[in-house]
Design an enzyme around this catalytic site. Structure first.
Site, PDB file in Angstrom:
ATOM      1  NE  ARG A   1      -3.938   1.662   2.643  1.00 34.84           N
ATOM      2  CZ  ARG A   1      -5.183   1.300   2.944  1.00 34.84           C
ATOM      3  NH1 ARG A   1      -5.464   0.026   3.126  1.00 34.84           N
ATOM      4  NH2 ARG A   1      -6.132   2.203   3.055  1.00 34.84           N
ATOM      5  CG  ASP A   2       3.087   1.746   3.368  1.00 37.15           C
ATOM      6  OD1 ASP A   2       1.935   2.159   3.599  1.00 37.15           O
ATOM      7  OD2 ASP A   2       3.687   0.954   4.110  1.00 37.15           O
ATOM      8  CB  ALA A   3       5.254   0.153  -2.596  1.00 40.07           C
TER       9      ALA A   3
END
Length: 306
Positions: free
Chosen positions: A250-252
């Protein structure tokens, strides 16, 4: 400049095990220690994409020094607010095909430390982007994300926010550059079961109506959907590979989208890079290198739904 704000960072101990037997000694296949936290991960992806970024938030104690030193060694600028308590440690165990995460609540943050961070963010201005995400450590200030959004809006800076779905509707109304719920988050946000793609499209577009400039909805193994401010809807399909790590995907995806958008102002191209970054993350134990991301960009399969 892109600022990432992690209120509750961590030192993450990543452990690979062949087997786990409680009550007796177990041996690790491998281990790694890295900085953790949603927005910190975004800074790390931005760095791989060669996008300048400043990581801020709260750090304290030995663990806090480890995070700052690690980021600086890896070419990421830092400017954290120092707190009196110690930054937390989390443990992520990978056992065969499963991941188990043990998380600490995090240190208590004082009112003075809250105000220091808000004052620090008052430096952002037009053309800057502030990416906020992750859990909130114990503090009396219950609307700290709301205060940070207010600073961004007052200073005409873009903001991106990745917070639990029950708080996301109010944030969307403030006009974020990007939000990235998954299908389950959409169900919580709107109190509606997402049974079909038609449901997902209807409520994904509703996030645009409410104020989001771009929305990416993750669908797990079924890929993801992009909704843009001009009401275009795109779908990207999952990429095949050996899944090793799903926690930071998700962060990527956020880092890939925002970093590319800051250079191109092109939502579709930004989506393509975000899908490649998330997929590359899934195929490695920690976070991918720039080469691993760039290798996947031409392989991203996107179709326009409307």
């Amino acid at each position: 400049m892109i600022y990432t704000v992690t209120l509750n960072p961590s030192v993450d101990l990543l452990i690979n095990l062949e087997d786990l037997n409680c009550g007796i000694r177990n041996h690790m296949k491998s281990e790694n220690t890295v900085p953790g936290g949603k927005a910190l991960n975004v800074s790390r992806i931005l760095s791989q994409l060669r996008i300048p970024t400043v990581a801020t938030g709260y750090t304290g104690g030995y663990q806090g020094e480890f995070i700052k030193d690690w980021l600086k060694r890896n070419g990421i600028m830092t400017d954290f607010v120092e707190i009196s308590k110690q930054t937390r440690t989390n443990i992520n165990m990978v056992l065969k095909d499963s991941e188990t995460r043990i998380e600490a609540d995090g240190p208590e943050i004082s009112e003075k430390e809250v105000n220091e961070l808000i004052y620090y963010l008052s430096r952002v201005g037009e053309g800057d982007t502030v990416i906020m995400g992750g859990s909130i450590p114990p503090l009396k200030e219950k609307d700290i994300y709301g205060r940070m959004i207010s600073v961004c809006k007052a200073n005409k800076a873009n903001f991106v926010i990745d917070i639990p779905p029950e708080y996301l509707i109010d944030a969307i109304k403030q006009g974020p550059l990007l939000v990235k719920p998954n299908d389950t988050d959409l169900e919580v946000m709107f109190g509606k079961k997402m049974s079909t793609t038609k449901d997902l499209i209807k409520y994904g577009l509703k996030t645009i109506d409410l104020g989001a400039k771009n929305t990416i909805v993750s669908l797990g193994e079924n890929g993801s959907l992009l909704f843009t401010s001009d009401k275009n809807v795109y779908r990207a399909f999952s990429m095949k590979g050996d899944i090793k790590n799903t926690i930071a995907c998700r962060d990527a995806m956020i880092g890939g989208f925002v970093g590319t958008y800051m250079r191109t102002s092109d939502s579709l191209e930004s989506y393509r890079v975000s899908v490649a970054a998330a997929s590359a993350t899934a195929f490695v134990d920690d976070l991918p290198t720039s080469d691993e991301i760039e290798e996947l960009i031409p392989k991203v399969n996107i179709e326009k739904l409307q």
